[in-house]
Structures are given as structure tokens and as C-alpha cells.
Design an enzyme around this catalytic site. Sequence first.
Site, mmCIF file in Angstrom:
data_model
loop_
_atom_site.group_PDB
_atom_site.id
_atom_site.type_symbol
_atom_site.label_atom_id
_atom_site.label_comp_id
_atom_site.label_asym_id
_atom_site.label_seq_id
_atom_site.Cartn_x
_atom_site.Cartn_y
_atom_site.Cartn_z
ATOM 1 N N GLY A 1 9.759 5.972 -5.428
ATOM 2 C CA GLY A 1 11.227 5.727 -5.212
ATOM 3 C C GLY A 1 12.008 7.015 -5.471
ATOM 4 O O GLY A 1 13.308 6.739 -5.397
ATOM 5 N N HIS B 1 1.118 -3.456 -9.357
ATOM 6 C CA HIS B 1 2.189 -2.628 -8.890
ATOM 7 C C HIS B 1 2.916 -2.272 -10.051
ATOM 8 O O HIS B 1 3.179 -2.980 -11.288
ATOM 9 C CB HIS B 1 3.164 -2.900 -7.856
ATOM 10 C CG HIS B 1 4.035 -1.893 -7.372
ATOM 11 N ND1 HIS B 1 5.148 -1.484 -8.113
ATOM 12 C CD2 HIS B 1 4.035 -0.988 -6.253
ATOM 13 C CE1 HIS B 1 5.806 -0.463 -7.112
ATOM 14 N NE2 HIS B 1 5.015 -0.471 -6.293
ATOM 15 N N ASN C 1 5.055 -1.741 1.560
ATOM 16 C CA ASN C 1 5.526 -2.386 0.626
ATOM 17 C C ASN C 1 7.007 -2.672 0.759
ATOM 18 O O ASN C 1 7.783 -1.612 0.219
ATOM 19 C CB ASN C 1 4.860 -1.946 -0.965
ATOM 20 C CG ASN C 1 5.341 -2.700 -1.977
ATOM 21 O OD1 ASN C 1 6.002 -3.951 -1.882
ATOM 22 N ND2 ASN C 1 5.329 -2.444 -3.339
ATOM 23 N N GLU D 1 5.829 -1.762 -10.813
ATOM 24 C CA GLU D 1 7.106 -2.638 -11.136
ATOM 25 C C GLU D 1 6.842 -3.705 -11.847
ATOM 26 O O GLU D 1 7.449 -4.496 -12.419
ATOM 27 C CB GLU D 1 7.940 -2.696 -9.609
ATOM 28 C CG GLU D 1 8.558 -1.112 -9.266
ATOM 29 C CD GLU D 1 8.790 -1.145 -8.132
ATOM 30 O OE1 GLU D 1 8.578 -2.000 -7.147
ATOM 31 O OE2 GLU D 1 8.971 0.033 -7.667
ATOM 32 N N SER E 1 6.695 8.183 -2.802
ATOM 33 C CA SER E 1 7.577 9.027 -1.822
ATOM 34 C C SER E 1 6.811 9.621 -0.684
ATOM 35 O O SER E 1 7.156 10.849 -0.509
ATOM 36 C CB SER E 1 8.282 10.065 -2.825
ATOM 37 O OG SER E 1 9.034 9.558 -3.658
ATOM 38 N N LYS F 1 8.867 -4.661 -0.958
ATOM 39 C CA LYS F 1 9.347 -4.742 -2.279
ATOM 40 C C LYS F 1 10.349 -6.171 -1.901
ATOM 41 O O LYS F 1 10.038 -7.071 -1.222
ATOM 42 C CB LYS F 1 10.005 -3.664 -3.035
ATOM 43 C CG LYS F 1 9.225 -2.374 -3.063
ATOM 44 C CD LYS F 1 9.606 -1.403 -3.973
ATOM 45 C CE LYS F 1 8.921 -0.300 -3.855
ATOM 46 N NZ LYS F 1 9.023 0.755 -4.804
ATOM 47 N N GLU G 1 -0.527 5.624 -8.010
ATOM 48 C CA GLU G 1 0.714 5.805 -7.561
ATOM 49 C C GLU G 1 1.495 6.278 -8.852
ATOM 50 O O GLU G 1 1.684 5.641 -10.089
ATOM 51 C CB GLU G 1 1.568 4.454 -7.360
ATOM 52 C CG GLU G 1 0.743 3.770 -5.953
ATOM 53 C CD GLU G 1 2.088 2.831 -5.439
ATOM 54 O OE1 GLU G 1 2.415 3.242 -4.407
ATOM 55 O OE2 GLU G 1 2.330 1.895 -6.090
HETATM 56 C C1 PEP Z 1 5.728 1.797 -3.946
HETATM 57 O O1 PEP Z 1 6.513 1.205 -4.275
HETATM 58 O O2 PEP Z 1 4.571 1.478 -3.820
HETATM 59 C C2 PEP Z 1 6.536 3.289 -3.449
HETATM 60 C C3 PEP Z 1 5.064 4.080 -3.279
HETATM 61 O O3 PEP Z 1 7.409 3.241 -3.265
HETATM 62 P P1 PEP Z 1 8.043 4.690 -2.508
HETATM 63 O O4 PEP Z 1 7.212 5.012 -1.156
HETATM 64 O O5 PEP Z 1 9.633 4.279 -2.089
HETATM 65 O O6 PEP Z 1 7.975 5.627 -3.459
#
Ligand code: PEP
Length: 247
Positions: free
Chosen positions: A168, A92, A8, A94, A207, A10, A162
Site C-alpha cells: 500500500g 497477512h 485482496n 495486517e 504495490s 481487504k 509481501e
Molecule cells: C496486500 O494487501 O496484500 C497488498 C499487496 O496490497 P497493495 O497491492 O495495495 O500494496
Amino acid sequence: MRKLAAGNWKMNGSLAALAEVNDLIAAHPAPACEMLLCPPATLISAMAAIVRGSALLVGAQDCHTHSAGAHTGDISALMLAEAGATHVIVGHSERRTDHGETDAQVAAKAQAAQAAGLVAIVCLGETEAQRDAGTTLAVIGAQLDASVPEASTAANLVIAYEPVWAIGTGRTPTVAQIAEVHGFLRQRLAGRIGAEAAGVRLLYGGSVKPSNAAEIFAIADVDGALVGGASLKAADFGPIVAALSAA
Ligand code: PEP
């Protein structure tokens, strides 16, 4: 079941960044898992042109609940499919936080995606406060019940677990915590869509990086990953694809 490494981007990337896509395809011409990148909508067509004939798939990060109409600034699942997307992320954290998306809206988006022939990647996960309060499974169970369309199949649904506090941040749950949630999700999904649940890919996200990918992919009921930051560079995403292919 074919596992899935999904990236992703973003709100990151540019036409110049598509060089990473060429590098990824060159390094992983025939991975044992599926490999997907979800760039910003403006880059879908260009990325789709690059990946044609390769093992890399292109997806989107959101879609509208309707196929067309007076919805300024929005993009429908049909439009994403026409641009070359095969998958779309919905719900998601976000989007849920920044745009106040509810489970019902996420379900409607997933349904619109599936109706347009796309695979819906439905995201869910608990906040840190919810985990500390011991309500993780209750929260995730409720999200799954309300965000997953009832007519979903193993072919048109992917679930991404998630934990919001792991996105992040560089922090990841323990192996036992991931195993507990993924086992729970598989069971709960069976209660919702029956035997199809056994074939639905359950991704872990939060992460994931080259250094922890193999450990995460060894966990039961982890069928791949949704990767944010580490999907931007072929040098980071490639080793994650390799770890999943070897799992
Ligand atoms: C995500 O945005 O779905 C995500 C898992 O981000 P990151 O891998 O940067 O933690």
C-alpha cells in the site's frame, strides 16, 4: 505450473462494487493464469454466485483455526468453503499487526483451511527495519518454517512474499531483491515439504500495478501476485491478469 493472480479487497467493497467482477469476467473470459478475488466475508456468497461457470475464483481473507465452536465473530474454513470460497489468505501482515497473529496461529489456520479443502495462501515478509538490519532472509526463513504446515502440497499451499514496507505504499523492492527472496523461499520450502515445493506458487505482493506487473512477472520463481489496491477495479486488475497470462 498454472500461475495465479490473486486480489485482496481487504475491508473494501460492497454489493454495488460487484459490478467490477462482471467487468473482469467479461474482459478475461479464459486467461492463461488462475484469477482469484478475495472480498470481505460478507460478499463471498454473492461473488461466488456471479462467478459460477467463469474463470474467476473466490477466496477469503482469514479463517479461524477451528471448524466450529464458541468463537464469537469468527468464521471457520468450512463455512468459507460452503459460501463458495476455494482459497483463503492467512497471515497477512495486517492480521499479524492488527490482531497480533503469531506464526503458530498462522500455521494452524493454514492447516484448518487445507483440511476444509481450501488452498491456503500463507503470507510472509520483512519490515523495513528488518531489511535495513540485513535480516530479511533470516526473518522470512523463520516465518516460513513456522507458518507452513508440514503436510502442505503444491495443490493446497500458495506462498505470498509481501515486504511489509511495500504494501500500500507504492514502493516495490528491486528485481534483484525479489529474485533473491523468491529463490531462497523455493529452496527453504523444499527443505520443509520436499519435492512438492517445486510446484507451489510463490506470489509477490506489495504495490503491484499494471505499470510494474510485467517486470515483476519476468523474475524467476515469481509465479503470480497478491494484489491489494489494484484489485478493486477491473480496469487495474485486468491488465495485471493479462501481464501474468503473457509471462
Ligand atoms: C496486500 O494487501 O496484500 C497488498 C499487496 O496490497 P497493495 O497491492 O495495495 O500494496
